[in-house]
Motif scaffolding. Structure first.
Motif, PDB file in Angstrom:
ATOM      1  N   GLN A 123       1.555  -1.012   3.479  1.00 47.89           N
ATOM      2  CA  GLN A 123       1.876  -0.703   2.091  1.00 47.89           C
ATOM      3  C   GLN A 123       1.054   0.491   1.619  1.00 47.89           C
ATOM      4  O   GLN A 123      -0.094   0.660   1.996  1.00 47.89           O
ATOM      5  N   LYS A 176       4.806   0.850  -2.022  1.00 45.51           N
ATOM      6  CA  LYS A 176       5.933   0.992  -1.102  1.00 45.51           C
ATOM      7  C   LYS A 176       5.545   0.449   0.264  1.00 45.51           C
ATOM      8  O   LYS A 176       4.376   0.465   0.635  1.00 45.51           O
ATOM      9  N   VAL A 177       6.572  -0.010   1.014  1.00 45.32           N
ATOM     10  CA  VAL A 177       6.374  -0.569   2.347  1.00 45.32           C
ATOM     11  C   VAL A 177       7.012   0.365   3.370  1.00 45.32           C
ATOM     12  O   VAL A 177       8.130   0.848   3.178  1.00 45.32           O
ATOM     13  N   TRP A 190       9.606   5.006   3.043  1.00 49.70           N
ATOM     14  CA  TRP A 190       8.699   4.176   2.257  1.00 49.70           C
ATOM     15  C   TRP A 190       9.585   3.513   1.211  1.00 49.70           C
ATOM     16  O   TRP A 190      10.091   4.179   0.317  1.00 49.70           O
ATOM     17  N   LEU A 212       8.484  -1.670  -3.240  1.00 49.43           N
ATOM     18  CA  LEU A 212       8.424  -3.132  -3.220  1.00 49.43           C
ATOM     19  C   LEU A 212       9.424  -3.756  -4.186  1.00 49.43           C
ATOM     20  O   LEU A 212       9.919  -4.851  -3.949  1.00 49.43           O
ATOM     21  N   TYR A 219       5.121 -11.052   1.090  1.00 50.92           N
ATOM     22  CA  TYR A 219       4.109 -10.046   0.757  1.00 50.92           C
ATOM     23  C   TYR A 219       4.095  -9.787  -0.750  1.00 50.92           C
ATOM     24  O   TYR A 219       3.035  -9.726  -1.363  1.00 50.92           O
TER      25      TYR A 219
END
Length: 149
Positions: free
Chosen positions: A29, A33-34, A123, A126, A143
């Motif tokens: 992360q 963003k992931v 990215w 979330l 998460y």
């Protein structure tokens, strides 16, 4: 998290369940963003986005495999393994019963990304609905829950 005890418990449980291949996945992360990686079209499940992930080598501890796989697939260095986010089972391209163990990790820096096995990365915010399988959506959802607590 009592990491060594947890990792041992996860491995023993998977072996008891007949899992033939251990896979590790990382939720990386940065700025809400992931990181998601896209599999090349010619690969097993080609074109899907996934977490940085890969197989543990024979006898390799899950935490060591996680650090190695994140570095191999992204070029990023893991600074810390924070939370265990759960697992999911699937049948690999070679027909093996596989279990992917997923962890939240911190990296020393979020850039540059150096892809080795994937053809693109994004990215994903979330708050967005990520373009991934339902199993990976579940891991990202876990998460998200941990970030709210």
């Amino acid at each position: 998290m009592d990491q060594p005890a947890l990792l041992e418990e996860l491995s023993v449980e998977a072996e008891r369940d007949g899992v033939q291949q251990f896979v590790v996945g990382a939720v990386v992360q940065h700025d809400g963003k992931v990181l998601l990686l896209r599999r090349p079209e010619a690969d097993f499940m080609g074109g899907i986005f996934e977490l940085p992930s890969g197989k543990a080598e024979a006898g390799e501890a899950l935490d060591s495999a996680l650090i190695r796989e994140v570095e191999e697939e992204t070029g990023l260095d893991v600074a810390a393994i924070r939370d265990y986010l759960g697992s999911f089972d699937y049948t690999s391209g070679s027909g093996k019963k596989s279990r992917q163990f997923n962890f939240a990790v911190d990296v020393t820096a979020a850039e540059p990304i150096k892809l080795q096995e994937h053809d693109a990365y994004i990215w994903s915010a979330l708050a967005d609905e990520p373009p991934v399988t339902d199993a990976v959506k579940g891991i990202i959802g876990k998460y998200r829950e941990l970030q709210v607590e």
